[in-house]
Design an enzyme around this catalytic site. Structure first.
Site, PDB file in Angstrom:
ATOM      1  N   SER A  62      -4.674   0.158   3.427  1.00  0.00           N
ATOM      2  CA  SER A  62      -5.048   1.286   4.274  1.00  0.00           C
ATOM      3  C   SER A  62      -3.956   2.320   4.093  1.00  0.00           C
ATOM      4  O   SER A  62      -2.784   1.947   3.993  1.00  0.00           O
ATOM      5  CB  SER A  62      -5.085   0.846   5.752  1.00  0.00           C
ATOM      6  OG  SER A  62      -5.878   1.718   6.519  1.00  0.00           O
ATOM      7  N   TYR A 119      -3.370   9.088  12.065  1.00  0.00           N
ATOM      8  CA  TYR A 119      -3.088   7.745  11.522  1.00  0.00           C
ATOM      9  C   TYR A 119      -3.493   6.690  12.557  1.00  0.00           C
ATOM     10  O   TYR A 119      -4.189   5.719  12.241  1.00  0.00           O
ATOM     11  CB  TYR A 119      -1.606   7.587  11.128  1.00  0.00           C
ATOM     12  CG  TYR A 119      -1.260   6.135  10.865  1.00  0.00           C
ATOM     13  CD1 TYR A 119      -1.735   5.480   9.726  1.00  0.00           C
ATOM     14  CD2 TYR A 119      -0.491   5.392  11.773  1.00  0.00           C
ATOM     15  CE1 TYR A 119      -1.461   4.124   9.502  1.00  0.00           C
ATOM     16  CE2 TYR A 119      -0.217   4.047  11.558  1.00  0.00           C
ATOM     17  CZ  TYR A 119      -0.702   3.419  10.423  1.00  0.00           C
ATOM     18  OH  TYR A 119      -0.438   2.083  10.216  1.00  0.00           O
ATOM     19  N   LYS A 137      -6.465   3.671  12.376  1.00  0.00           N
ATOM     20  CA  LYS A 137      -6.272   2.231  12.583  1.00  0.00           C
ATOM     21  C   LYS A 137      -7.212   1.688  13.664  1.00  0.00           C
ATOM     22  O   LYS A 137      -7.796   0.626  13.507  1.00  0.00           O
ATOM     23  CB  LYS A 137      -4.810   1.927  12.947  1.00  0.00           C
ATOM     24  CG  LYS A 137      -3.819   2.197  11.837  1.00  0.00           C
ATOM     25  CD  LYS A 137      -4.134   1.487  10.523  1.00  0.00           C
ATOM     26  CE  LYS A 137      -3.872   0.004  10.522  1.00  0.00           C
ATOM     27  NZ  LYS A 137      -4.190  -0.599   9.200  1.00  0.00           N
ATOM     28  N   PRO A 165       1.087  -5.003  14.043  1.00  0.00           N
ATOM     29  CA  PRO A 165       2.534  -4.786  14.078  1.00  0.00           C
ATOM     30  C   PRO A 165       2.909  -3.419  14.652  1.00  0.00           C
ATOM     31  O   PRO A 165       2.147  -2.452  14.550  1.00  0.00           O
ATOM     32  CB  PRO A 165       2.957  -4.838  12.604  1.00  0.00           C
ATOM     33  CG  PRO A 165       1.730  -5.174  11.824  1.00  0.00           C
ATOM     34  CD  PRO A 165       0.551  -4.859  12.678  1.00  0.00           C
TER      35      PRO A 165
HETATM   36  P1  NAP Z   1       2.061   0.765   1.973  1.00  0.00           P
HETATM   37  O1  NAP Z   1       3.197   0.156   1.242  1.00  0.00           O
HETATM   38  O2  NAP Z   1       1.830   2.230   1.799  1.00  0.00           O
HETATM   39  O3  NAP Z   1       0.749  -0.056   1.660  1.00  0.00           O
HETATM   40  C1  NAP Z   1      -0.532   0.486   1.813  1.00  0.00           C
HETATM   41  C2  NAP Z   1      -1.425  -0.125   0.767  1.00  0.00           C
HETATM   42  O4  NAP Z   1      -2.739   0.398   0.923  1.00  0.00           O
HETATM   43  C3  NAP Z   1      -0.960   0.176  -0.652  1.00  0.00           C
HETATM   44  O5  NAP Z   1      -0.958  -1.010  -1.395  1.00  0.00           O
HETATM   45  C4  NAP Z   1      -2.037   1.116  -1.168  1.00  0.00           C
HETATM   46  O6  NAP Z   1      -2.330   0.936  -2.530  1.00  0.00           O
HETATM   47  C5  NAP Z   1      -3.233   0.686  -0.366  1.00  0.00           C
HETATM   48  N1  NAP Z   1      -4.217   1.755  -0.348  1.00  0.00           N
HETATM   49  C6  NAP Z   1      -4.147   2.971   0.225  1.00  0.00           C
HETATM   50  N2  NAP Z   1      -5.261   3.679  -0.028  1.00  0.00           N
HETATM   51  C7  NAP Z   1      -6.046   2.885  -0.809  1.00  0.00           C
HETATM   52  C8  NAP Z   1      -7.319   3.029  -1.411  1.00  0.00           C
HETATM   53  N3  NAP Z   1      -8.039   4.151  -1.292  1.00  0.00           N
HETATM   54  N4  NAP Z   1      -7.817   1.978  -2.123  1.00  0.00           N
HETATM   55  C9  NAP Z   1      -7.113   0.830  -2.262  1.00  0.00           C
HETATM   56  N5  NAP Z   1      -5.898   0.643  -1.721  1.00  0.00           N
HETATM   57  C10 NAP Z   1      -5.378   1.652  -1.003  1.00  0.00           C
HETATM   58  O7  NAP Z   1       2.222   0.560   3.549  1.00  0.00           O
HETATM   59  P2  NAP Z   1       2.473  -0.739   4.433  1.00  0.00           P
HETATM   60  O8  NAP Z   1       3.466  -0.328   5.448  1.00  0.00           O
HETATM   61  O9  NAP Z   1       2.731  -1.932   3.606  1.00  0.00           O
HETATM   62  O10 NAP Z   1       1.066  -0.854   5.167  1.00  0.00           O
HETATM   63  C11 NAP Z   1       0.176  -1.936   4.928  1.00  0.00           C
HETATM   64  C12 NAP Z   1      -0.743  -2.069   6.115  1.00  0.00           C
HETATM   65  O11 NAP Z   1       0.027  -2.323   7.290  1.00  0.00           O
HETATM   66  C13 NAP Z   1      -1.572  -0.832   6.425  1.00  0.00           C
HETATM   67  O12 NAP Z   1      -2.843  -1.264   6.848  1.00  0.00           O
HETATM   68  C14 NAP Z   1      -0.816  -0.183   7.589  1.00  0.00           C
HETATM   69  O13 NAP Z   1      -1.658   0.601   8.397  1.00  0.00           O
HETATM   70  C15 NAP Z   1      -0.354  -1.436   8.320  1.00  0.00           C
HETATM   71  N6  NAP Z   1       0.779  -1.234   9.225  1.00  0.00           N
HETATM   72  C16 NAP Z   1       1.982  -0.802   8.744  1.00  0.00           C
HETATM   73  C17 NAP Z   1       3.041  -0.639   9.619  1.00  0.00           C
HETATM   74  C18 NAP Z   1       4.402  -0.182   9.143  1.00  0.00           C
HETATM   75  O14 NAP Z   1       5.252   0.189   9.989  1.00  0.00           O
HETATM   76  N7  NAP Z   1       4.665  -0.198   7.844  1.00  0.00           N
HETATM   77  C19 NAP Z   1       2.877  -0.911  10.991  1.00  0.00           C
HETATM   78  C20 NAP Z   1       1.646  -1.366  11.448  1.00  0.00           C
HETATM   79  C21 NAP Z   1       0.599  -1.532  10.543  1.00  0.00           C
HETATM   80  P3  NAP Z   1      -1.570   1.720  -3.705  1.00  0.00           P
HETATM   81  O15 NAP Z   1      -0.347   0.885  -3.959  1.00  0.00           O
HETATM   82  O16 NAP Z   1      -2.527   1.735  -4.809  1.00  0.00           O
HETATM   83  O17 NAP Z   1      -1.233   3.080  -3.185  1.00  0.00           O
END
Ligand code: NAP
Length: 358
Positions: free
Chosen positions: A90, A168, A172, A196
């Site tokens: 996402s 954002y 979610k 998280p």
């Molecule tokens: P991240 O490193 O930016 O990971 C997001 C992932 O989503 C990347 O692998 C990206 O792929 C993929 N993505 C985005 N758009 C896409 C699309 N159109 N098609 C296929 N894949 C796509 O961020 P993260 O922090 O690890 O986040 C992962 C999840 O955790 C998300 O759902 C986020 O909302 C959730 N989350 C994060 C946090 C935080 O503080 N980090 C907190 C709560 C929840 P690419 O590598 O190809 O770009």
């Protein structure tokens, strides 16, 4: 789910090259699983090099697949034979886009629908673990005023975000609601969500655009030297979040939503923890800026709106993380999370020490 997934059935991880997902993949491989990892472009070395490294020396097997959230049907091949699907993909970006619907909401919601429609077409799947967020529990810190016990739990939902205000967060909550709707329309697979707060801790990838990494860089690059907004947030270690996905996936009796948050910290407290460790080597914030000043100048300096400032700055925030403890999550001290993450940014050359005055 009455039995844990068979240990020889592959586990699908969507968005496998992301900051959180890479840790999930690593733990799955260490436990000997076969991981079907979807990425948008498997030929892009920068997105997959760290995944190929994660498999080294583990008993697990890694298979890469190409899939895009907006490409209906693109997850079908990767899902074949999987009993467990972990949907992490996402977009997690807070600025740098013109159209919030296209950049955030559409990929999050349509993507979740596409992944779960693929689950509906794949008879082997019995459980889906969704990476949701506390953004789906609350929109603004001020929302806590309407929570009876003054602490957010899994029974709370974000009802205050929209595509125009906190897009954002809206992406979610809309995606998680879509996931529950699709889950409740059938009876073969169940859904467990991990929600998280702000995730920090060392990354296995240097290519992630995750907004988590940008927040910590600002703490040490001088952006916040003259004062931080009085903003409280939940913080959690990326390794706890990843472990929680495995616990949610392999514990048959796991159900429902799980807030993952070690503790709540203000931005000033984050600066204080880092200063205690690094001393004066970096320009960590030392004071909080008055809300009126943040209201006046904040929107000129970054992608923050006056509505966000009004509804978040100066408000307390509390999360009940007891369901995650019951699931088996063990939280490490947040100091360790922050220092190890900050140290990695230094080692990667993303932060420079302050120059000593002559
Ligand atoms: P991240 O490193 O930016 O990971 C997001 C992932 O989503 C990347 O692998 C990206 O792929 C993929 N993505 C985005 N758009 C896409 C699309 N159109 N098609 C296929 N894949 C796509 O961020 P993260 O922090 O690890 O986040 C992962 C999840 O955790 C998300 O759902 C986020 O909302 C959730 N989350 C994060 C946090 C935080 O503080 N980090 C907190 C709560 C929840 P690419 O590598 O190809 O770009």
């Amino acid at each position: 789910m009455s039995q844990p997934p068979a240990s020889n059935s592959p586990v699908l991880v969507t968005g496998a090259s992301g900051y959180i997902a890479t840790w999930i993949v690593k733990y799955l491989l260490e436990a000997g699983h076969t991981v079907h990892a979807t990425v948008r472009d498997p030929s892009k070395a920068r997105s997959v090099a760290h995944l190929l490294k994660a498999v080294e020396g583990t008993p697990g097997t890694l298979k890469l697949f190409k899939a895009d959230l907006l490409d209906e049907g693109s997850f079908d091949e990767a899902m074949q034979g999987c009993e467990l699907v972990m949907h992490t993909a996402s977009p997690f970006v807070l600025d740098g886009f013109k159209d919030a619907h296209e950049a955030l909401v559409r990929p999050a919601v349509e993507g979740t629908r596409n992944v779960l429609n693929a689950v509906n077409r794949t008879p082997s799947v019995r459980r889906v673990v969704l990476t949701s967020s506390v953004a789906s529990i609350l929109g603004d810190n001020r929302d806590m005023e309407r929570v009876p016990a003054g602490i957010f739990t899994e029974s709370d939902w974000n009802t205050t975000s929209s595509v125009h205000h906190n897009p954002y967060q809206f992406s979610k909550v809309a995606a998680e609601r879509e996931a529950w709707k699709l889950c409740e329309a059938q009876s073969r697979w169940d859904l467990v969500t991990i929600n998280p707060s702000m995730v920090m801790g060392p990354a296995l990838t240097s290519s992630s655009q995750s907004a988590s990494i940008g927040t910590l860089i600002q703490m040490g690059d001088g952006t916040l030297r003259t004062g931080v907004p009085r903003l409280v947030m939940g913080v959690v270690d990326v390794r706890e979040v990843a472990r929680a996905h495995l616990l949610a996936g392999f514990t048959p009796e796991a159900t429902g939503r799980h807030i993952l948050s070690t503790c709540e910290l203000s931005m000033l407290e984050i600066g204080r923890i880092l200063r205690e460790h690094y001393g004066k080597a970096y320009p960590f914030p030392r004071m909080e800026a008055p809300k009126a000043l943040v209201w006046l100048f904040g929107p000129l300096l970054g992608p923050v709106t006056r509505k966000f400032i009004s509804r978040n700055i100066g408000y307390p925030l509390r999360f009940d993380h007891s369901r995650s403890i019951a699931l088996g999550v063990q939280y490490r001290p947040i100091e360790q999370t922050l220092v190890e993450h900050f140290q990695q940014l230094i080692d990667d050359g993303l932060l420079k020490r302050k120059k000593k005055r002559a």
